[in-house]
Write a protein that holds these residues in place. Sequence first.
Motif, PDB file in Angstrom:
ATOM      1  N   THR A  31       0.847  -1.194   0.000  1.00  0.00           N
ATOM      2  CA  THR A  31       0.000   0.000   0.000  1.00  0.00           C
ATOM      3  C   THR A  31       0.879   1.240   0.000  1.00  0.00           C
ATOM      4  N   TYR A  32       0.757   2.059  -1.038  1.00  0.00           N
ATOM      5  CA  TYR A  32       1.580   3.258  -1.132  1.00  0.00           C
ATOM      6  C   TYR A  32       1.288   4.207   0.032  1.00  0.00           C
ATOM      7  N   GLY A  33       2.348   4.729   0.647  1.00  0.00           N
ATOM      8  CA  GLY A  33       2.206   5.695   1.723  1.00  0.00           C
ATOM      9  C   GLY A  33       1.802   5.109   3.055  1.00  0.00           C
ATOM     10  N   PHE A  34       1.709   3.779   3.163  1.00  0.00           N
ATOM     11  CA  PHE A  34       1.285   3.156   4.426  1.00  0.00           C
ATOM     12  C   PHE A  34       2.382   3.271   5.471  1.00  0.00           C
ATOM     13  N   LEU A  77      11.221   5.246  -2.276  1.00  0.00           N
ATOM     14  CA  LEU A  77      10.498   5.866  -3.376  1.00  0.00           C
ATOM     15  C   LEU A  77      10.633   5.015  -4.635  1.00  0.00           C
ATOM     16  N   ALA A  78       9.540   4.928  -5.380  1.00  0.00           N
ATOM     17  CA  ALA A  78       9.531   4.150  -6.621  1.00  0.00           C
ATOM     18  C   ALA A  78       9.102   5.052  -7.770  1.00  0.00           C
ATOM     19  N   THR A  79       9.770   4.923  -8.887  1.00  0.00           N
ATOM     20  CA  THR A  79       9.439   5.704 -10.075  1.00  0.00           C
ATOM     21  C   THR A  79       8.273   5.048 -10.812  1.00  0.00           C
ATOM     22  N   GLN A 202       7.610  14.563  -8.648  1.00  0.00           N
ATOM     23  CA  GLN A 202       6.566  14.124  -9.575  1.00  0.00           C
ATOM     24  C   GLN A 202       6.975  12.814 -10.235  1.00  0.00           C
ATOM     25  N   GLY A 203       5.965  11.979 -10.536  1.00  0.00           N
ATOM     26  CA  GLY A 203       6.227  10.711 -11.209  1.00  0.00           C
ATOM     27  C   GLY A 203       6.814   9.653 -10.303  1.00  0.00           C
ATOM     28  N   MET A 204       6.653   9.818  -8.997  1.00  0.00           N
ATOM     29  CA  MET A 204       7.166   8.849  -8.031  1.00  0.00           C
ATOM     30  C   MET A 204       6.133   8.629  -6.941  1.00  0.00           C
ATOM     31  N   LEU A 205       6.197   7.488  -6.278  1.00  0.00           N
ATOM     32  CA  LEU A 205       5.337   7.175  -5.142  1.00  0.00           C
ATOM     33  C   LEU A 205       6.178   6.587  -4.018  1.00  0.00           C
ATOM     34  N   GLU A 206       5.706   6.788  -2.801  1.00  0.00           N
ATOM     35  CA  GLU A 206       6.402   6.241  -1.633  1.00  0.00           C
ATOM     36  C   GLU A 206       5.806   4.893  -1.258  1.00  0.00           C
ATOM     37  N   HIS A 207       6.645   3.890  -1.183  1.00  0.00           N
ATOM     38  CA  HIS A 207       6.192   2.569  -0.758  1.00  0.00           C
ATOM     39  C   HIS A 207       5.907   2.556   0.744  1.00  0.00           C
ATOM     40  N   SER A 208       5.255   1.496   1.203  1.00  0.00           N
ATOM     41  CA  SER A 208       5.055   1.274   2.634  1.00  0.00           C
ATOM     42  C   SER A 208       6.408   1.203   3.341  1.00  0.00           C
ATOM     43  N   ASN A 209       6.452   1.678   4.585  1.00  0.00           N
ATOM     44  CA  ASN A 209       7.701   1.599   5.361  1.00  0.00           C
ATOM     45  C   ASN A 209       7.792   0.309   6.171  1.00  0.00           C
TER      46      ASN A 209
END
Length: 248
Positions: A31-34, A77-79, A202-209
């Motif tokens: 889950t992104y940002g979890f 972070l994932a592109t 921009q164009g990136m998301l943060e993965h769960s920690n």
Amino acid sequence: MNQSFYIGAVGAQQQQVRMNIEGHNISNINTYGFKGVYGRFASLMYRNMLGIDEEQLPAGVGTRVLETPTSFESGPLATTDRFQDYAIEGDGFFAVMDPATNEITFTRNGAFSLSEFQRPGYDVDENGEPILETVFLLADGEGRFVLSQEGGLIEVTDQRAEQPVGVFDYVNYDGIQHVSSTRFSPIEKNGQLRMGSGRVRQGMLEHSNVDLATEFTRVIESQRAYGLALRMVQTSDEIESTINGLRS
């Protein structure tokens, strides 16, 4: 009944609570940002028991999960190369507003999208009423709009351009309330809202920690503690049965 019976039963039940927490973390590993949570244990009420030379000795009556703090460490972070995806490099949160209630909550999940929104335009109809015009606003995909650094809605005219997404922060995260798996709502002790120091990418998301190895280690700890607590219950019951058998 022997006190150890109840202590063991409570201990097993609380380890099940911890297992539920770890299961929730593991299930949200993609889950992104979890932000993962963990169980913080505390001793239950103490009582004094009479020791040697009538010395009063404190004796605990078990344990419980006192609270479930959230770990706000940044995830990797994932592109994605999607123009509406944003990540924060550093500290801070994105702010999203629910237009139905005006409630503002905060998240690290920057998987945004475009949402149609109708607002009164400059032209009027024959009755003098403003004609509604359709614009596209940056939204979180769940009916909430993303706020800019100035606190306003973000109208998107060029889908490829980087939008002025705001980054906000608090001095203290302790006690901040979960609204959903990735959204948080501040409470009084979190302090005043301030500008975040994190950089928007921009164009990136943060993965769960959530770290899978750490979570499985905790699962094994809980599993063994659960088994030992049940063993205590069984042993205590056997002792009581033996004593009751002697009386008869």
